[in-house]
Write a protein that holds these residues in place. Structure first.
Motif, mmCIF file in Angstrom:
data_model
loop_
_atom_site.group_PDB
_atom_site.id
_atom_site.type_symbol
_atom_site.label_atom_id
_atom_site.label_comp_id
_atom_site.label_asym_id
_atom_site.label_seq_id
_atom_site.Cartn_x
_atom_site.Cartn_y
_atom_site.Cartn_z
ATOM 1 N N LYS A 34 8.455 1.471 2.764
ATOM 2 C CA LYS A 34 7.280 2.228 2.311
ATOM 3 C C LYS A 34 6.887 3.252 3.378
ATOM 4 C CE LYS A 34 6.637 -0.386 -1.358
ATOM 5 N NZ LYS A 34 6.795 0.105 -2.692
ATOM 6 N N LYS A 53 -1.190 8.247 6.013
ATOM 7 C CA LYS A 53 -2.047 7.600 5.021
ATOM 8 C C LYS A 53 -3.387 7.272 5.679
ATOM 9 C CE LYS A 53 -1.773 4.586 1.168
ATOM 10 N NZ LYS A 53 -0.854 4.001 0.239
ATOM 11 N N GLU A 55 -7.673 5.793 4.796
ATOM 12 C CA GLU A 55 -8.755 5.360 3.914
ATOM 13 C C GLU A 55 -9.559 6.608 3.556
ATOM 14 O OE1 GLU A 55 -12.487 4.495 2.612
ATOM 15 O OE2 GLU A 55 -12.302 5.090 4.710
ATOM 16 N N HIS A 79 -5.867 10.253 -0.183
ATOM 17 C CA HIS A 79 -5.400 9.118 0.626
ATOM 18 C C HIS A 79 -4.521 9.502 1.807
ATOM 19 C CE1 HIS A 79 -6.901 6.008 -2.099
ATOM 20 N NE2 HIS A 79 -6.617 6.867 -3.065
ATOM 21 N N ARG A 104 -2.491 0.485 6.614
ATOM 22 C CA ARG A 104 -2.796 0.717 5.195
ATOM 23 C C ARG A 104 -1.585 0.389 4.326
ATOM 24 N NH1 ARG A 104 -7.653 1.662 2.970
ATOM 25 N NH2 ARG A 104 -6.736 3.108 1.506
ATOM 26 N N VAL A 105 -0.412 0.793 4.786
ATOM 27 C CA VAL A 105 0.807 0.518 4.028
ATOM 28 C C VAL A 105 1.124 -0.976 4.068
ATOM 29 C CG1 VAL A 105 3.288 0.957 3.903
ATOM 30 C CG2 VAL A 105 1.697 2.851 4.290
ATOM 31 N N SER A 107 -0.868 -3.419 4.346
ATOM 32 C CA SER A 107 -1.829 -4.185 3.537
ATOM 33 C C SER A 107 -1.416 -4.277 2.071
ATOM 34 C CB SER A 107 -3.240 -3.593 3.651
ATOM 35 O OG SER A 107 -3.323 -2.360 2.966
ATOM 36 N N GLY A 108 -0.555 -3.381 1.614
ATOM 37 C CA GLY A 108 -0.082 -3.417 0.231
ATOM 38 C C GLY A 108 1.211 -4.177 0.039
ATOM 39 N N ARG A 114 3.466 -9.372 5.152
ATOM 40 C CA ARG A 114 2.317 -9.024 6.002
ATOM 41 C C ARG A 114 2.195 -10.004 7.160
ATOM 42 N NH1 ARG A 114 -0.680 -8.752 1.023
ATOM 43 N NH2 ARG A 114 -1.835 -10.581 1.701
#
Length: 122
Positions: A34, A53, A55, A79, A104-105, A107-108, A114
């Motif tokens: 990603k 990326k 927030e 974003h 941020r990446v 967290s998805g 993770r």
């Protein structure tokens, strides 16, 4: 921060890889496949730049705080931010931006991934 320093820093993050997925002149940094950063070489029109990326509320704040930070180039402008590497944004702030994008990446990603990355990061 130079493009080389930014690249070295991004690649220090757990499982970070780089390639030229979009062709020469644009290095793409990924975690688990990603994208979390896109580093574009300097051109005759301007300095190198990195797209990260972010927030959405923080993205707006950073754009207000630094003239070198603007909406993401060729990505979702809500974003993502693009930062000119023109030495006007402090290196410590750029490192925070890169880590924020990476986080941020991550967290998805699936929970097990993770957790593994969190343990690798320490």
């Amino acid at each position: 921060m130079t493009p080389e320093e930014l690249s070295d820093f991004a690649l220090e993050l757990p499982s970070a890889t780089d390639d030229e997925a979009f062709g020469p002149g644009a290095t793409v940094f990924k975690v688990e496949g990603k994208v979390f950063a896109i580093l574009q070489d300097a051109t005759a029109e301007g300095p190198a730049q990195v797209t990260l990326k972010c927030e959405p509320d923080l993205a707006l704040h950073l754009r207000d705080q630094y003239p070198a930070v603007g909406p993401g180039y060729h990505v979702n402008k809500r974003h993502w931010n693009t930062v000119l590497l023109d030495s006007t944004v402090p290196a410590s702030e750029l490192r925070e931006m890169v880590e924020h994008s990476y986080d941020r990446v991550v967290s998805g990603l699936p929970k097990a991934v993770r957790e593994r990355l969190r343990l690798q990061r320490g």
